[in-house]
Design a protein around this motif. Structure first.
Motif, PDB file in Angstrom:
ATOM      1  N   TYR A  36       0.824  -1.221   0.000  1.00  0.00           N
ATOM      2  CA  TYR A  36       0.000   0.000   0.000  1.00  0.00           C
ATOM      3  C   TYR A  36       0.851   1.261   0.000  1.00  0.00           C
ATOM      4  N   GLY A  37       0.299   2.303  -0.567  1.00  0.00           N
ATOM      5  CA  GLY A  37       0.869   3.639  -0.398  1.00  0.00           C
ATOM      6  C   GLY A  37       2.222   3.835  -1.060  1.00  0.00           C
ATOM      7  N   PHE A  38       2.564   2.966  -1.997  1.00  0.00           N
ATOM      8  CA  PHE A  38       3.858   3.074  -2.684  1.00  0.00           C
ATOM      9  C   PHE A  38       3.773   4.106  -3.806  1.00  0.00           C
ATOM     10  N   ASP A  39       4.968   4.502  -4.267  1.00  0.00           N
ATOM     11  CA  ASP A  39       5.080   5.373  -5.436  1.00  0.00           C
ATOM     12  C   ASP A  39       5.630   4.509  -6.568  1.00  0.00           C
ATOM     13  N   ALA A  40       4.731   4.030  -7.429  1.00  0.00           N
ATOM     14  CA  ALA A  40       5.139   3.060  -8.451  1.00  0.00           C
ATOM     15  C   ALA A  40       6.085   3.652  -9.490  1.00  0.00           C
ATOM     16  N   THR A  41       6.181   4.991  -9.541  1.00  0.00           N
ATOM     17  CA  THR A  41       7.104   5.575 -10.524  1.00  0.00           C
ATOM     18  C   THR A  41       8.563   5.283 -10.145  1.00  0.00           C
ATOM     19  N   ARG A  42       8.809   4.851  -8.899  1.00  0.00           N
ATOM     20  CA  ARG A  42      10.186   4.508  -8.523  1.00  0.00           C
ATOM     21  C   ARG A  42      10.661   3.234  -9.226  1.00  0.00           C
ATOM     22  N   GLY A  43       9.704   2.360  -9.620  1.00  0.00           N
ATOM     23  CA  GLY A  43      10.051   1.281 -10.545  1.00  0.00           C
ATOM     24  C   GLY A  43      10.346  -0.096  -9.970  1.00  0.00           C
ATOM     25  N   ALA A  44      10.514  -0.212  -8.653  1.00  0.00           N
ATOM     26  CA  ALA A  44      10.860  -1.543  -8.103  1.00  0.00           C
ATOM     27  C   ALA A  44       9.704  -2.530  -8.273  1.00  0.00           C
ATOM     28  N   LEU A  45       8.495  -2.095  -7.945  1.00  0.00           N
ATOM     29  CA  LEU A  45       7.332  -2.970  -8.104  1.00  0.00           C
ATOM     30  C   LEU A  45       7.098  -3.312  -9.570  1.00  0.00           C
ATOM     31  N   ARG A  46       7.192  -2.312 -10.427  1.00  0.00           N
ATOM     32  CA  ARG A  46       6.960  -2.553 -11.864  1.00  0.00           C
ATOM     33  C   ARG A  46       7.936  -3.597 -12.390  1.00  0.00           C
ATOM     34  N   ALA A  47       9.195  -3.504 -11.984  1.00  0.00           N
ATOM     35  CA  ALA A  47      10.186  -4.478 -12.443  1.00  0.00           C
ATOM     36  C   ALA A  47       9.850  -5.861 -11.881  1.00  0.00           C
ATOM     37  N   GLY A  48       9.473  -5.905 -10.611  1.00  0.00           N
ATOM     38  CA  GLY A  48       9.161  -7.184  -9.980  1.00  0.00           C
ATOM     39  C   GLY A  48       7.956  -7.861 -10.607  1.00  0.00           C
ATOM     40  N   ILE A  49       6.917  -7.096 -10.873  1.00  0.00           N
ATOM     41  CA  ILE A  49       5.706  -7.745 -11.393  1.00  0.00           C
ATOM     42  C   ILE A  49       5.869  -8.167 -12.845  1.00  0.00           C
ATOM     43  N   ALA A  50       6.827  -7.614 -13.554  1.00  0.00           N
ATOM     44  CA  ALA A  50       7.100  -8.110 -14.916  1.00  0.00           C
ATOM     45  C   ALA A  50       7.509  -9.586 -14.837  1.00  0.00           C
ATOM     46  N   ASP A  51       8.330  -9.928 -13.838  1.00  0.00           N
ATOM     47  CA  ASP A  51       8.712 -11.334 -13.648  1.00  0.00           C
ATOM     48  C   ASP A  51       7.502 -12.180 -13.250  1.00  0.00           C
ATOM     49  N   GLN A  52       6.657 -11.624 -12.381  1.00  0.00           N
ATOM     50  CA  GLN A  52       5.472 -12.370 -11.955  1.00  0.00           C
ATOM     51  C   GLN A  52       4.554 -12.672 -13.151  1.00  0.00           C
ATOM     52  N   HIS A  53       4.471 -11.722 -14.077  1.00  0.00           N
ATOM     53  CA  HIS A  53       3.626 -11.936 -15.261  1.00  0.00           C
ATOM     54  C   HIS A  53       4.167 -13.091 -16.096  1.00  0.00           C
ATOM     55  N   ALA A  54       5.482 -13.142 -16.255  1.00  0.00           N
ATOM     56  CA  ALA A  54       6.089 -14.242 -17.012  1.00  0.00           C
ATOM     57  C   ALA A  54       5.785 -15.577 -16.324  1.00  0.00           C
ATOM     58  N   ARG A  55       5.845 -15.585 -14.987  1.00  0.00           N
ATOM     59  CA  ARG A  55       5.530 -16.812 -14.241  1.00  0.00           C
ATOM     60  C   ARG A  55       4.064 -17.200 -14.438  1.00  0.00           C
ATOM     61  N   ARG A  56       3.192 -16.209 -14.378  1.00  0.00           N
ATOM     62  CA  ARG A  56       1.760 -16.494 -14.576  1.00  0.00           C
ATOM     63  C   ARG A  56       1.486 -17.032 -15.974  1.00  0.00           C
ATOM     64  N   ALA A  57       2.140 -16.449 -16.987  1.00  0.00           N
ATOM     65  CA  ALA A  57       1.934 -16.899 -18.367  1.00  0.00           C
ATOM     66  C   ALA A  57       2.396 -18.346 -18.519  1.00  0.00           C
ATOM     67  N   ALA A  58       3.570 -18.665 -17.974  1.00  0.00           N
ATOM     68  CA  ALA A  58       4.097 -20.031 -18.078  1.00  0.00           C
ATOM     69  C   ALA A  58       3.213 -21.014 -17.311  1.00  0.00           C
ATOM     70  N   ARG A  59       2.745 -20.597 -16.135  1.00  0.00           N
ATOM     71  CA  ARG A  59       1.882 -21.477 -15.354  1.00  0.00           C
ATOM     72  C   ARG A  59       0.570 -21.743 -16.083  1.00  0.00           C
ATOM     73  N   ALA A  60       0.018 -20.691 -16.708  1.00  0.00           N
ATOM     74  CA  ALA A  60      -1.254 -20.860 -17.417  1.00  0.00           C
ATOM     75  C   ALA A  60      -1.100 -21.897 -18.539  1.00  0.00           C
ATOM     76  N   GLN A  61       0.014 -21.842 -19.261  1.00  0.00           N
ATOM     77  CA  GLN A  61       0.253 -22.831 -20.315  1.00  0.00           C
ATOM     78  C   GLN A  61       0.349 -24.229 -19.718  1.00  0.00           C
ATOM     79  N   ALA A  62       1.055 -24.343 -18.600  1.00  0.00           N
ATOM     80  CA  ALA A  62       1.227 -25.655 -17.966  1.00  0.00           C
ATOM     81  C   ALA A  62      -0.109 -26.202 -17.463  1.00  0.00           C
TER      82      ALA A  62
END
Ligand code: AMP
Ligand code: MN
Ligand code: MN
Ligand code: MN
Length: 279
Positions: free
Chosen positions: A78-104
């Motif tokens: 909560y209450g983060f400033d997403a323009t700093r970029g740490a969350l955005r970078a992290g969730i890019a990896d999570q999206h790749a994991r979700r995409a691979a899991r969905a295929q599996a």
């Protein structure tokens, strides 16, 4: 005051588009809202960011999927400033994991004789971040199961065969992304992990050591004795309390159209920092 710090839009596995969720919360008299989609900030991009929306204040939020000692846990930020970029970078990896899991998951369902589930789930997810509920809704739509519950029990639960093992962010990594963007990390729905009390205390010790500062003491429908147990854990670990409905779909909204939490006097409320004059 009426608030809700845990809700999902169609940007993840909720049913309402972000704007419709916001409108529904306003209509229900919610004054403080956070949209906490699984591993995505797309709802905020869609509605032009956090801040004031009429009489409602929208606080930046997210629900991260993480792993701790071989178990999946959910970390709210909560209450983060997403323009700093740490969350955005992290969730890019999570999206790749979700995409691979969905295929599996799709492949495993195909081997069980249910063809086209991957494509079906993808279509239901649309632009949203794909998850198991999209598979569950597809399996209901094609008549493979009678209910979402049955889809999870038979095909999608962690124990069921179609739940492909996924390596999510580690607990301390997920917390670090939130903290790096200036936010607060809150452990979501602790009563829902099926942990013993001893293991839950171990989880909280690690959570606090990694920089977590909050605990969700009210979440959707929970056992009546959970609130007292969780506020006691706030005391023991020096955590702020958070509260939300975990709203996903209008049928369940009536059960929790925002909530009016009543905390013991000695438990600090996470939301006090966003509400002038609270407590
Ligand atoms: P995922 O993020 O893809 O792992 O999916 C987890 C989501 O599935 C949760 O956030 C819930 O919305 C939903 N879910 C988990 N277990 C069940 C269940 N037994 N019945 C219905 N929905 C569930
Ligand atoms: Mn969900
Ligand atoms: Mn969750
Ligand atoms: Mn949730």
């Amino acid at each position: 005051m009426k608030l809700d710090l845990h809700t999902h839009s169609a940007a993840s596995d909720g049913v309402l588009p972000p704007g419709a969720l916001l409108a529904r919360a306003l209509e229900a008299g919610v004054e403080l809202l956070s949209i906490t989609d699984h591993d995505t900030l797309a709802a905020y991009d869609a509605i032009g960011g956090a801040g004031a929306h009429g009489d409602l204040r929208l606080v930046p939020g997210i629900e991260l999927t993480a792993q701790w000692r071989g178990q999946v846990v959910h970390v709210l930020g909560y209450g983060f400033d997403a323009t700093r970029g740490a969350l955005r970078a992290g969730i890019a990896d999570q999206h790749a994991r979700r995409a691979a899991r969905a295929q599996a998951i799709g492949d495993r369902l195909a081997r069980k004789g249910i063809a086209g589930a991957y494509e079906g789930a993808l279509a239901l997810a649309g632009d949203g971040c794909i998850g198991r509920p999209h598979f569950a809704r597809h399996l209901v739509a094609v008549g493979a199961v009678r209910s979402v519950d049955e889809a999870f029990t038979s095909y999608l639960s962690d124990r069921a065969t179609a739940a492909a093992a996924t390596r999510w962010a580690d607990l301390d990594e997920a917390i670090a992304w939130i903290v790096a963007d200036g936010g607060q990390a809150v452990l979501a729905h602790p009563a829902k992990y099926g942990c013993t009390h001893t293991r839950l205390r171990e989880l909280l010790a690690d959570f606090v050591a990694a920089g977590g500062t909050g605990l969700e003491v009210l979440c959707g429908r929970q056992p009546p004795d959970a609130f007292a147990m969780l506020t006691a854990l706030c005391r023991r670990f020096g955590l702020e309390a958070s509260a939300g409905s975990d709203f996903h779909a209008p049928e369940s909204w009536r059960a929790a159209p925002g909530l009016v939490p009543d905390l013991p006097d000695d438990i600090p409320a996470l939301w006090a920092r966003w509400v002038a004059g609270y407590g």
